[in-house]
Design a protein around this motif. Structure first.
Motif, PDB file in Angstrom:
ATOM      1  N   MET A 468     -52.237 -66.335  12.378  1.00 29.51           N
ATOM      2  CA  MET A 468     -53.111 -67.384  12.460  1.00 29.51           C
ATOM      3  C   MET A 468     -53.217 -68.225  11.154  1.00 29.51           C
ATOM      4  SD  MET A 468     -55.765 -66.108  15.178  1.00 29.51           S
ATOM      5  CE  MET A 468     -56.091 -67.905  15.356  1.00 29.51           C
ATOM      6  N   HIS A 469     -53.590 -69.439  11.515  1.00 31.02           N
ATOM      7  CA  HIS A 469     -53.949 -70.742  10.586  1.00 31.02           C
ATOM      8  C   HIS A 469     -54.657 -71.727  11.020  1.00 31.02           C
ATOM      9  CE1 HIS A 469     -53.631 -73.375   6.932  1.00 31.02           C
ATOM     10  NE2 HIS A 469     -53.253 -74.283   7.673  1.00 31.02           N
ATOM     11  N   GLU A 470     -55.914 -71.926  10.432  1.00 31.06           N
ATOM     12  CA  GLU A 470     -56.867 -72.681  11.114  1.00 31.06           C
ATOM     13  C   GLU A 470     -56.893 -73.233  12.689  1.00 31.06           C
ATOM     14  OE1 GLU A 470     -56.369 -76.400   8.937  1.00 31.06           O
ATOM     15  OE2 GLU A 470     -56.243 -75.471   6.966  1.00 31.06           O
ATOM     16  N   GLY A 471     -57.012 -71.733  13.070  1.00 30.17           N
ATOM     17  CA  GLY A 471     -57.360 -71.679  14.580  1.00 30.17           C
ATOM     18  C   GLY A 471     -55.957 -71.568  15.328  1.00 30.17           C
ATOM     19  N   SER A 472     -54.962 -72.083  15.053  1.00 31.37           N
ATOM     20  CA  SER A 472     -53.886 -71.728  15.953  1.00 31.37           C
ATOM     21  C   SER A 472     -52.946 -70.623  15.438  1.00 31.37           C
ATOM     22  CB  SER A 472     -53.107 -73.072  16.220  1.00 31.37           C
ATOM     23  OG  SER A 472     -52.540 -73.676  14.902  1.00 31.37           O
ATOM     24  N   ILE A 473     -51.827 -70.070  16.140  1.00 32.17           N
ATOM     25  CA  ILE A 473     -50.927 -69.071  15.958  1.00 32.17           C
ATOM     26  C   ILE A 473     -49.728 -70.005  15.211  1.00 32.17           C
ATOM     27  CG2 ILE A 473     -49.303 -67.333  16.598  1.00 32.17           C
ATOM     28  CD1 ILE A 473     -51.513 -66.473  18.388  1.00 32.17           C
ATOM     29  N   THR A 474     -49.305 -69.636  14.101  1.00 38.45           N
ATOM     30  CA  THR A 474     -48.240 -70.499  13.314  1.00 38.45           C
ATOM     31  C   THR A 474     -46.994 -69.635  13.547  1.00 38.45           C
ATOM     32  OG1 THR A 474     -49.088 -69.509  11.407  1.00 38.45           O
ATOM     33  CG2 THR A 474     -49.479 -71.691  11.673  1.00 38.45           C
ATOM     34  N   GLY A 475     -46.994 -68.351  13.847  1.00 40.72           N
ATOM     35  CA  GLY A 475     -45.869 -67.815  14.109  1.00 40.72           C
ATOM     36  C   GLY A 475     -46.102 -66.329  14.727  1.00 40.72           C
ATOM     37  N   THR A 476     -45.159 -65.506  15.196  1.00 37.03           N
ATOM     38  CA  THR A 476     -45.102 -64.221  15.506  1.00 37.03           C
ATOM     39  C   THR A 476     -44.024 -63.476  15.103  1.00 37.03           C
ATOM     40  OG1 THR A 476     -46.395 -64.937  17.649  1.00 37.03           O
ATOM     41  CG2 THR A 476     -45.709 -62.723  17.407  1.00 37.03           C
ATOM     42  N   LEU A 477     -44.255 -62.222  14.497  1.00 43.27           N
ATOM     43  CA  LEU A 477     -43.084 -61.724  13.750  1.00 43.27           C
ATOM     44  C   LEU A 477     -42.894 -60.256  14.659  1.00 43.27           C
ATOM     45  CD1 LEU A 477     -44.304 -62.245  10.263  1.00 43.27           C
ATOM     46  CD2 LEU A 477     -42.591 -63.520  11.490  1.00 43.27           C
ATOM     47  N   THR A 478     -41.813 -60.078  14.861  1.00 44.87           N
ATOM     48  CA  THR A 478     -41.288 -58.680  15.233  1.00 44.87           C
ATOM     49  C   THR A 478     -40.945 -57.625  14.077  1.00 44.87           C
ATOM     50  OG1 THR A 478     -39.032 -59.347  15.827  1.00 44.87           O
ATOM     51  CG2 THR A 478     -40.525 -59.477  17.450  1.00 44.87           C
ATOM     52  N   ARG A 479     -40.917 -56.654  14.316  1.00 41.72           N
ATOM     53  CA  ARG A 479     -40.763 -55.626  13.208  1.00 41.72           C
ATOM     54  C   ARG A 479     -39.753 -55.831  12.308  1.00 41.72           C
ATOM     55  NH1 ARG A 479     -42.302 -49.960  13.122  1.00 41.72           N
ATOM     56  NH2 ARG A 479     -43.993 -50.935  14.140  1.00 41.72           N
ATOM     57  N   ASP A 480     -38.662 -56.351  12.763  1.00 43.19           N
ATOM     58  CA  ASP A 480     -37.485 -56.704  11.790  1.00 43.19           C
ATOM     59  C   ASP A 480     -37.537 -57.736  11.054  1.00 43.19           C
ATOM     60  OD1 ASP A 480     -37.428 -57.860  14.312  1.00 43.19           O
ATOM     61  OD2 ASP A 480     -35.279 -58.549  14.307  1.00 43.19           O
ATOM     62  N   GLN A 481     -38.693 -58.488  11.383  1.00 44.69           N
ATOM     63  CA  GLN A 481     -38.876 -59.997  10.721  1.00 44.69           C
ATOM     64  C   GLN A 481     -40.010 -59.732   9.760  1.00 44.69           C
ATOM     65  OE1 GLN A 481     -39.795 -62.110  14.264  1.00 44.69           O
ATOM     66  NE2 GLN A 481     -37.796 -63.358  14.033  1.00 44.69           N
ATOM     67  N   PHE A 482     -40.614 -58.447   9.566  1.00 48.64           N
ATOM     68  CA  PHE A 482     -42.058 -58.295   8.803  1.00 48.64           C
ATOM     69  C   PHE A 482     -41.542 -58.313   7.339  1.00 48.64           C
ATOM     70  CE2 PHE A 482     -44.506 -55.128  11.786  1.00 48.64           C
ATOM     71  CZ  PHE A 482     -44.565 -55.808  12.626  1.00 48.64           C
ATOM     72  N   SER A 483     -42.322 -59.203   6.718  1.00 47.77           N
ATOM     73  CA  SER A 483     -42.368 -59.263   5.242  1.00 47.77           C
ATOM     74  C   SER A 483     -43.792 -59.981   4.620  1.00 47.77           C
ATOM     75  CB  SER A 483     -41.103 -59.893   4.803  1.00 47.77           C
ATOM     76  OG  SER A 483     -41.328 -61.145   4.686  1.00 47.77           O
ATOM     77  N   GLU A 484     -44.039 -59.376   3.449  1.00 47.99           N
ATOM     78  CA  GLU A 484     -45.449 -60.026   3.050  1.00 47.99           C
ATOM     79  C   GLU A 484     -45.248 -61.648   2.909  1.00 47.99           C
ATOM     80  OE1 GLU A 484     -46.668 -57.386   0.326  1.00 47.99           O
ATOM     81  OE2 GLU A 484     -48.509 -58.731  -0.216  1.00 47.99           O
ATOM     82  N   GLU A 485     -44.020 -61.971   2.571  1.00 49.89           N
ATOM     83  CA  GLU A 485     -43.570 -63.214   2.022  1.00 49.89           C
ATOM     84  C   GLU A 485     -43.766 -64.281   3.538  1.00 49.89           C
ATOM     85  OE1 GLU A 485     -40.417 -62.977  -0.869  1.00 49.89           O
ATOM     86  OE2 GLU A 485     -40.660 -65.292  -0.469  1.00 49.89           O
ATOM     87  N   ALA A 486     -43.114 -63.635   4.575  1.00 46.14           N
ATOM     88  CA  ALA A 486     -43.165 -64.287   5.632  1.00 46.14           C
ATOM     89  C   ALA A 486     -44.424 -64.501   6.388  1.00 46.14           C
ATOM     90  CB  ALA A 486     -42.252 -63.832   6.924  1.00 46.14           C
ATOM     91  N   ILE A 487     -45.493 -63.474   6.135  1.00 47.78           N
ATOM     92  CA  ILE A 487     -46.736 -63.574   6.737  1.00 47.78           C
ATOM     93  C   ILE A 487     -47.510 -64.709   5.946  1.00 47.78           C
ATOM     94  CG2 ILE A 487     -48.910 -62.263   6.754  1.00 47.78           C
ATOM     95  CD1 ILE A 487     -47.186 -60.022   7.322  1.00 47.78           C
ATOM     96  N   MET A 488     -47.380 -64.636   4.478  1.00 46.70           N
ATOM     97  CA  MET A 488     -47.985 -65.714   3.794  1.00 46.70           C
ATOM     98  C   MET A 488     -47.741 -67.135   4.078  1.00 46.70           C
ATOM     99  SD  MET A 488     -50.548 -64.277   1.723  1.00 46.70           S
ATOM    100  CE  MET A 488     -50.874 -65.709   1.014  1.00 46.70           C
ATOM    101  N   ARG A 489     -46.319 -67.124   4.295  1.00 41.99           N
ATOM    102  CA  ARG A 489     -45.920 -68.580   4.605  1.00 41.99           C
ATOM    103  C   ARG A 489     -46.620 -68.902   5.827  1.00 41.99           C
ATOM    104  NH1 ARG A 489     -41.502 -69.793   1.892  1.00 41.99           N
ATOM    105  NH2 ARG A 489     -40.791 -67.730   1.694  1.00 41.99           N
ATOM    106  N   LEU A 490     -46.665 -68.142   6.813  1.00 43.68           N
ATOM    107  CA  LEU A 490     -47.466 -68.611   8.005  1.00 43.68           C
ATOM    108  C   LEU A 490     -48.640 -68.928   7.873  1.00 43.68           C
ATOM    109  CD1 LEU A 490     -45.524 -66.357  10.655  1.00 43.68           C
ATOM    110  CD2 LEU A 490     -45.090 -68.819  10.466  1.00 43.68           C
ATOM    111  N   ALA A 491     -49.446 -67.933   6.899  1.00 44.83           N
ATOM    112  CA  ALA A 491     -50.544 -67.968   6.762  1.00 44.83           C
ATOM    113  C   ALA A 491     -51.341 -69.243   6.188  1.00 44.83           C
ATOM    114  CB  ALA A 491     -51.338 -66.584   6.185  1.00 44.83           C
ATOM    115  N   VAL A 492     -50.713 -69.608   5.435  1.00 47.30           N
ATOM    116  CA  VAL A 492     -50.858 -70.734   4.755  1.00 47.30           C
ATOM    117  C   VAL A 492     -50.543 -72.140   5.473  1.00 47.30           C
ATOM    118  CG1 VAL A 492     -51.015 -69.768   2.385  1.00 47.30           C
ATOM    119  CG2 VAL A 492     -48.951 -70.988   3.182  1.00 47.30           C
TER     120      VAL A 492
END
Lengths: 497, 322
Positions: A468-492
């Protein structure tokens, strides 16, 4: 040019955690240093060290090249260091002038010299370009304007270093621009500014230098020319993850909970939709303030619903009161366990049985031996370390308290268990036990929604991650897409492409 | 739990000391007539003190009961003596009105979210004014109680050698003890008083629980109001029931109810009520000028609370050292 302030190898340890593990930081006059890092990287502790709120265990702080102990807030302000907290410290019942000079009111014969106070405050507001009267009550000001008043207060103390912790987290776009303009002006006046922010776009715009922190240590620096979004994300994340929990591949079943266009009070214009399958651990990740807690508390019914609907096993759940959610099988382990998760002055037994007292009662009267048995067996099953079930919860450790909160919901046979920051303030051993417990539950078909800011936990425990970022979901990741970078990118706020 | 027990032991010892001292000074204290009279008063005061205690347990306060007594008393006298209503109608009407006022307080506090102190303070002023207006500021009475002689027995009669109000108080106390200390509702009451948010997050309908405390207080005030009206037999609307809300609050606090909420016992409230009445009695029997009445009561309450606080502090220091 010499730095106004230099921190050398600051170490701060708390029981069980090292908040700062030897951090260094230089702040030069007339520059904006952006301090970035994940939640819990130690940014706030470092800033509190400079503001005189926290004393480092090791390391030194140099002010104008001289080693200095900043033993209190007033010493910090004498040295010209001003700290503006994320939660503002203004008084709503006093006017602007009174707030700017709070505690340092100019006086004549023991009476407040209103005239001087007003004219001095006026000068400061003019300098900041703030078009409001110094007589305005703070109640009537917007959050951004209150922040300006805090800045005015800092300037009135001749601040040479201004530390701003997440100054724009609750500002609108125009307000943010206004703030950035003021930061720019202050820089020209030679003030050194530490700008803590999760909003990398802003950082890129304003910063002369970026300092990244990770796990209480320096994680790299970028000069103005080197600042890019990707490099900043990389510095914040950077480490190899030793996954604490190797989660079993989930046997995710059918759709259990569907949240459709849910809107919360904090972000009424953003709609959130997601679904959770049975036997799945679904994680809501994101930065502090992204609106995750609001989403889960709205589902549970403790926050008012602005719009949207919630379906559990295809049936609509009314989400207006927690008792309805609990009835339907949705339970929440809240973020703030000491003040809303538990009645800490009560015994383990009374806490565990509180939501389901009627199950041990006939004609409204509690069968006390039934109650004790149920509480004792639940407490034992969860491995709560307590001398007996009549011990007060306030005497238990954080991890054991959390088990008690989980225990009280276990007696309700939840279909969906929501855990908001389940291991905050919990020691490592108890953490593993809680993860184990969560996995046990999903194996029995319970769906789990976890809100977490702990990257290791997010990656190690979840089956699916919505960021989530500012109230909305910016992306959903499944297990094979998990990475800290991917999450941070969506989080910002960068949407998945 | 141990703390609570100790709290009651404290006031029990205080009560015992006061009783022994009084009876040594004035043998009359243990005379059958004096005991009868005192226990009658204990019964009447105790009934509404339980209501005060329940409200305090939810961390609220009910300041309105004293004025309610005036309003209910005036209305009761008018209904029975002037309108000649059947007691079968008048009694339920008075208790019903007390309950209704409680519902009104509960509504304002939980739905409109006004502070309990303000809501019931307004009640204190408003009901007193209405009572005086209705009675035209004239004293109302029951005269010779023609047509409802039996009714006065509720205040002045006896059962099994016990004054009627005391007897009813014992029964109500027993019922309320079970409700408070053994029922789901009682547990919820303590939960809400101790930590309203945590109670709400546990699925308890906190608004309903809080409102119910004021309703119970109103209901018990209705019952006590009838007895007090018959006991005095004449109701002067400007002074009838003056300060009674404070007697109730004092009894509850003396008995260990914390104004912060979530703490208190029925036994404690009973002991608190008894102590207050014994103090009143002591002032009369020992020939202390009755103008000192309030001073004695204030001093003893202060001493009681002071001793409690000192003991608490000491216990806390011991815990820290251990």
């Amino acid at each position: 040019m010499n730095p106004v302030i230099e921190v050398r190898g600051a170490v701060k340890r708390y029981p069980g955690v090292t908040a700062l593990g030897g951090v260094s930081l230089k702040i030069y006059p007339g520059e904006v240093v952006a301090l970035i890092g994940e939640n819990g990287a130690g940014k706030s502790t470092l800033m509190k060290t400079l503001g005189g709120l926290v004393q480092p265990d090791e390391g030194e702080i140099l002010v104008d090249g001289k080693p200095t102990t900043i033993g209190s807030v007033s010493i910090a302000s004498q040295l010209g260091i001003a700290l503006i907290h994320q939660e503002l410290n203004t008084l709503d019942n006093i006017d602007v002038a009174g707030n700017v000079f709070l505690g340092r009111e100019p006086s004549k014969f023991g009476l407040i010299d209103r005239q001087k106070m007003r004219s001095d405050a006026k000068d400061l507001l003019t300098r900041l370009g703030l078009p409001i009267s110094v007589d305005t009550n703070l109640q009537q000001l917007s959050l951004a304007q209150k922040q300006m008043v805090e800045i005015a207060k800092a300037l009135s103390q001749n601040a040479r270093v201004l530390i701003m912790d997440e100054p724009t987290s609750s500002l609108t776009l125009t307000e943010t621009e206004q703030l950035l303009k003021i930061v720019n002006d202050l820089r020209k006046d030679g003030v050194g500014i530490v700008y803590i922010s999760h909003r990398l776009a802003e950082v890129k715009e304003i910063a002369d230098r970026v300092v990244a922190m990770r796990d209480g240590q320096n994680a790299g620096e970028l000069d103005k020319s080197e600042i890019t979004h990707d490099r900043m994300v990389k510095m914040m994340v950077g480490r190899d993850l030793d996954r604490a929990v190797a989660s079993v591949e989930a046997q995710s079943g059918s759709e259990r909970l569907v949240v459709h266009d849910l809107r919360t009070r904090r972000y009424p214009e953003q709609a959130v939709s997601f679904e959770v399958r049975s036997g799945e651990i679904f994680c809501l990740a994101g930065l502090v303030g992204a609106g995750r807690t609001e989403v889960v508390q709205t589902i549970f019914g403790t926050d008012p619903t602005i719009g949207g609907q919630i379906l559990l096993d295809g049936k609509k759940v009314s989400a207006n009161r927690p008792q309805d959610a609990i009835q339907a099988g949705i339970c929440l382990v809240p973020e703030d366990r000491r003040s809303v998760g538990l009645i800490v002055e009560w015994s383990v037994k009374n806490n565990i049985t509180l939501p389901g007292l009627n199950d041990f009662a006939r004609f409204g009267l509690i069968n006390r031996s039934h109650e004790s048995e149920a509480a004792a067996s639940q407490s034992k099953a969860l491995g709560v370390k307590t001398p007996n079930i009549d011990a007060l919860v306030s005497n238990l450790s954080g991890g054991n308290q959390q088990k008690v909160v989980v225990g009280k919901w276990m007696l309700q046979n939840p279909k969906v268990l929501i855990l908001d920051e389940p291991t905050r303030g919990v020691d490592v051993g108890a953490k593993a036990e809680i993860y184990h417990l969560m996995r046990n539950l999903t194996e029995q078909g319970v769906s789990i929604i976890m809100v977490s800011s702990d990257m290791e936990e997010v990656l190690g425990v979840s089956d699916r991650i919505a960021v989530m970022h500012e109230g909305s979901i910016t992306g959903t990741l499944t297990r094979d897409q998990f990475s800290e970078e991917a999450i941070m990118r969506l989080a910002v706020g960068k949407h998945a492409s | 739990m141990k703390g609570l027990l100790r709290k009651e032991t404290g006031i029990f010892v205080l009560l015992l000391v006061v009783c022994i001292a009084t009876s040594l000074k004035s043998p009359q204290f243990l005379g059958i007539e004096n005991l009868q009279n005192t226990s009658r008063l204990i019964g009447m005061y105790g009934i509404f003190s339980i209501g005060a205690g329940i409200v305090i347990i939810t961390s609220g306060i009910d300041l309105s009961v004293g004025s309610m007594f005036a309003l209910l008393g005036v209305l009761l006298a008018i209904m029975l003596n002037e309108k000649h209503w059947s007691p079968l109608v008048a009694i339920p009407a008075v208790i019903g009105l007390g309950t209704a006022l409680g519902i009104f307080h509960g509504f304002l506090i939980t739905r409109v979210k006004l502070q309990p102190f303000i809501v019931t303070l307004c009640g204190l002023l408003f009901y007193r004014g209405i009572a005086r207006f209705i009675a035209d500021d004239q004293t109302k009475g029951f005269g010779d109680a023609v047509g409802f002689e039996g009714l006065q027995k509720f205040a002045t009669g006896s059962v099994l050698g016990l004054p009627m109000p005391f007897f009813i108080f014992i029964i109500l106390s027993a019922v309320m003890w079970v409700v408070l200390h053994r029922s789901v509702y009682g547990r919820h009451l303590f939960a809400v008083g101790r930590n309203e948010e945590a109670a709400r997050f546990s699925g308890i309908n906190t608004k309903r629980i809080i409102a119910s405390a004021y309703i119970l207080s109103g209901f018990l005030a209705g019952i006590a109001g009838i007895m007090i009206a018959f006991y005095t037999n004449s109701i002067s609307p400007s002074s009838h029931g003056n300060f009674y809300e404070l007697y109730g609050i004092a009894a509850a606090v003396l008995g260990g109810c914390s104004l912060r909420g979530g703490e208190g016992t029925i036994i404690g409230v009973i002991l608190g009520t008894i102590l207050l009445q014994v103090l009143q009695n002591l002032v009369n029997l020992l020939g202390i000028p009755s103008s000192l009445n309030f001073a004695v009561m204030g001093a003893v309450i202060l001493l009681g609370v002071l001793a409690d606080q000192l003991l608490n502090n000491r216990a806390a220091t011991r815990r820290v050292k251990a």
